[in-house]
Design an enzyme around this catalytic site. Structure first.
Site, PDB file in Angstrom:
ATOM      1  N   GLU A 163     -75.445  34.074 -35.008  1.00 19.47           N
ATOM      2  CA  GLU A 163     -76.791  33.865 -34.460  1.00 19.47           C
ATOM      3  C   GLU A 163     -77.378  35.146 -33.874  1.00 19.47           C
ATOM      4  OE1 GLU A 163     -76.584  30.640 -31.646  1.00 19.47           O
ATOM      5  OE2 GLU A 163     -74.738  31.351 -30.762  1.00 19.47           O
ATOM      6  N   ASP A 181     -81.241  30.739 -32.708  1.00 20.56           N
ATOM      7  CA  ASP A 181     -81.122  32.045 -32.060  1.00 20.56           C
ATOM      8  C   ASP A 181     -81.251  33.175 -33.059  1.00 20.56           C
ATOM      9  OD1 ASP A 181     -80.841  31.685 -29.265  1.00 20.56           O
ATOM     10  OD2 ASP A 181     -78.951  30.676 -29.645  1.00 20.56           O
ATOM     11  N   CYS A 238     -76.214  25.191 -38.393  1.00 20.63           N
ATOM     12  CA  CYS A 238     -76.299  24.129 -37.389  1.00 20.63           C
ATOM     13  C   CYS A 238     -77.551  24.279 -36.530  1.00 20.63           C
ATOM     14  CB  CYS A 238     -75.041  24.078 -36.528  1.00 20.63           C
ATOM     15  SG  CYS A 238     -74.787  25.568 -35.575  1.00 20.63           S
ATOM     16  N   HIS A 261     -84.179  24.237 -26.214  1.00 22.45           N
ATOM     17  CA  HIS A 261     -83.196  23.153 -26.082  1.00 22.45           C
ATOM     18  C   HIS A 261     -83.850  21.848 -25.651  1.00 22.45           C
ATOM     19  CE1 HIS A 261     -80.388  26.514 -26.382  1.00 22.45           C
ATOM     20  NE2 HIS A 261     -79.688  25.618 -27.044  1.00 22.45           N
TER      21      HIS A 261
HETATM   22  C1  PEP Z   1     -78.708  27.908 -32.718  1.00 21.51           C
HETATM   23  O1  PEP Z   1     -78.928  28.895 -32.024  1.00 21.51           O
HETATM   24  O2  PEP Z   1     -79.226  27.736 -33.845  1.00 21.51           O
HETATM   25  C2  PEP Z   1     -77.807  26.844 -32.254  1.00 21.51           C
HETATM   26  C3  PEP Z   1     -77.459  25.857 -33.035  1.00 21.51           C
HETATM   27  O3  PEP Z   1     -77.390  26.884 -30.961  1.00 21.51           O
HETATM   28  P1  PEP Z   1     -78.341  26.510 -29.721  1.00 21.51           P
HETATM   29  O4  PEP Z   1     -79.595  25.898 -30.276  1.00 21.51           O
HETATM   30  O5  PEP Z   1     -77.592  25.581 -28.860  1.00 21.51           O
HETATM   31  O6  PEP Z   1     -78.574  27.840 -29.087  1.00 21.51           O
HETATM   32 MG    MG Z   2     -77.666  29.301 -30.344  1.00 17.75          MG
END
Ligand code: PEP
Ligand code: MG
Length: 573
Positions: free
Chosen positions: A434, A458, A505, A193
């Site tokens: 995910e 994920d 996403c 993140h």
């Molecule tokens: C992901 O896991 O691809 C996602 C978009 O969520 P995050 O990166 O916030 O875990």
């Molecule tokens: Mg995620």
């Protein structure tokens, strides 16, 4: 002496600037020497931060619930006493005056001196009290970093690059208001993140450098190439020239892309593609507008819960969601319910498990804390009366999680109806795919959801068993692994069969080198950091679905790792 470090390019672009070493305290802070004329304002900034921390502690003290353990008030009283001690509220001011160091640096120096003195105490109980000093200092540091004031490194003369051992997502949010030209860290992976936030700031960043924090000296000149994952320390004039030219070219290309802002994302053979934005906070809205996003595909609501010791109220959340929904003016805003846990820990949360990515995270945490979850659902539903909000559930793995959540949403709707509070009764509920279990059974999830969004960050982590934030295994984190491509393709097929839209996403969606691959796997909905939208749009506009499909199929079936790079090159040729 010039040398080069190699890491993972976490955010593209080239920066040239002087190193600012973050201190190795828990809150990573920059060191710098202040010009004489800023000393007084720095002293004031320090005094304000101490006063604000004192006030926060008093408020927390006054709100202790009656059933709380008896040690809690005593513990807060002790922290207030520490804060009032000359060692904490006076001594750093002397350092600011005499050494002209910034407040964070002065305070950490003082903390380290105190900790060293505690370490000399023989009595183990007294020795362990150093923890309290550290905690109090951390509180003041957080306040300081959150309110950088005039003492943020001044960039008018030269740009500066933050060099840290590690930065957490919460730290990055605090750095959002500062003006670093680049971030480089020893730890971290490209889809941690922290890296995602660096990309959202559109600031070049290289992670997983291992030794950068110890090899680089304060004020040394650095070149950061975020695309190649390279940091050049103390470059000579020829190398500097070369990178200045590269930087100018990169800036030019970024400028040129801006022309695509209002173009439609349509392929050469006429297929329309939707490109949405991912956001962390309301502050990201100007970037969303600038990129001309058609909607918000992922609002990571958990960032409202970080960098604070209490929980945001329903009202506070409602206001944050409403503001984004209203600003998007009828375009979809996909609000992901709380995804705390793993690398996003809130101070009030559950104890961190040994294996937090597999622990009480995201929907699991929400279902374990129904009050917290219901408050958020109420806030989102109320915001849905002000535009087009959608709910997105993170980390679904079990059908029971989905069923319980849908029942909770119905329950919250019923309460709102009874209270005559407006909301969108037809609000769409989507799920993040995910966890491999959810991808494999996407047909079932598709039947019970209005849309699906593949969280590839994920999905890759859990499919390949690679911790996305661990630099030691970062080289094995492979978005092109056929198992990953197979799960993406399968999920898209299940969505199409059920007539439910499927987006990606995760960070794969924002990488223009993967746009054709995803188009070829059947993807028509992308959501990404606003900074990547125009580059991905350009790639869509240059692609032919009929051509990319065959290559993408070959890549999804390719089990020869030596061929992967050349297949991708051919696809992008
Ligand atoms: C992901 O896991 O691809 C996602 C978009 O969520 P995050 O990166 O916030 O875990
Ligand atoms: Mg995620």
């Amino acid at each position: 002496m010039s040398f080069t470090l190699h890491g993972i390019g976490a955010s593209s672009g080239i920066a040239i600037g002087r190193a600012h070493l973050a201190t190795p305290s828990r809150v990573e802070v920059a060191h710098y020497v202040l010009p004489e004329h800023l000393i007084d304002s720095e002293l004031e900034r320090f005094e304000n931060a101490v006063e604000q921390t004192r006030e926060e502690l008093r408020i927390v003290r006054s709100q202790i619930p009656a059933h709380a353990p008896a040690e809690l008030p005593a513990f807060l009283d002790m922290h207030l006493l520490i804060l009032d001690d000359n060692m904490i509220d006076e001594e750093p001011k002397r350092l600011i005056r005499e050494q002209r160091c910034n407040a964070e640096w002065a305070l950490t120096q003082q903390m380290e001196a105190l900790v060293a003195r505690f370490n000399e105490i023989e009595d183990p109980y007294l020795r362990s009290r150093q923890e309290d000093v550290v905690q109090v200092v951390q509180r003041v540091l957080k306040t300081l970093v959150g309110h950088p004031g005039t003492a943020v490194p001044q960039t008018e003369e030269e740009e500066c690059v933050l060099v840290a051992h590690e930065l957490t997502p919460a730290d990055m949010i605090l750095f959002k208001n500062t003006k670093f030209a680049a971030f480089i860290t020893d730890l971290g992976g490209a889809t941690s993140h922290t890296a995602i936030l660096a990309r959202s700031l559109a600031i070049p960043s290289v992670m997983a450098l291992h030794q950068a924090r110890s090899l680089i000296r304060d004020h040394e000149w650095l070149i950061v190439d975020g695309r190649e994952g390279v940091v050049i320390v103390d470059p000579d004039e020829t190398v500097l020239e070369e990178y200045r030219a590269k930087q100018a070219k990169w800036r030019q290309a970024t400028e040129k892309l801006k022309k695509l802002k209002s173009s439609r994302a349509v392929t050469l053979d006429g297929t329309t593609v939707e490109i949405y934005a991912n956001i962390e906070l309301q502050d990201d809205m100007p970037a969303v507008k600038e990129a001309g996003a058609q909607g918000i595909g992922l609002f990571r609501s958990e960032f409202l819960f970080l960098n604070r010791d209490d929980l945001p109220t329903e009202e506070e959340q409602f206001e944050a969601y409403r503001a984004v929904v209203a600003a998007m003016d009828g375009k979809p805003v996909t609000i992901r319910t709380l995804d705390l846990g793993a690398d996003k820990q809130a101070p009030w949360g559950h104890t961190v498990a040994d294996n937090p990515a597999l622990g009480l995270r995201a929907i699991r945490l929400c279902l374990a804390e129904p009050k917290l979850f219901e408050t958020q659902l109420r806030a989102i539903l109320r915001a849905s009366a002000h535009g087009k909000a959608r709910i997105l559930l993170p980390m679904l793995g079990n059908f029971s999680e989905l069923r319980t959540t849908l029942q909770m949403i119905d329950g919250v709707k019923k309460d709102l109806r009874a209270q005559q509070i407006k909301f969108d009764d037809g609000i769409e509920v989507g799920g993040m795919i995910e966890v491999p279990a959810a991808a494999l059974l996407a047909d079932h999830f598709a039947r019970h959801l209005d849309f699906m969004s593949i969280g590839t960050n994920d999905l890759i982590q859990y499919t390949l068993a690679i911790d996305r934030a661990d630099d030691a295994v970062a080289h094995l984190y492979d978005p092109l692994h056929p198992a990953v491509l197979h799960l993406i393709q399968h999920t898209i097929k299940c969505g199409n069969k059920a007539g439910k839209p499927v987006a990606v996403c995760g960070e794969m969606a924002g990488d223009p080198r993967l746009t054709r691959l995803l188009l070829g796997l059947g993807l028509r909905h992308f959501s990404m950091q606003p900074a990547s939208i125009l580059a991905v749009k350009q790639q869509v506009m240059r692609s032919m679905i009929s051509e990319v499909t065959e290559f993408a199929q070959r890549m999804a079936k390719n089990t020869d790792p030596d061929k992967t790079a050349s297949l991708l090159d051919k696809l992008n040729a």
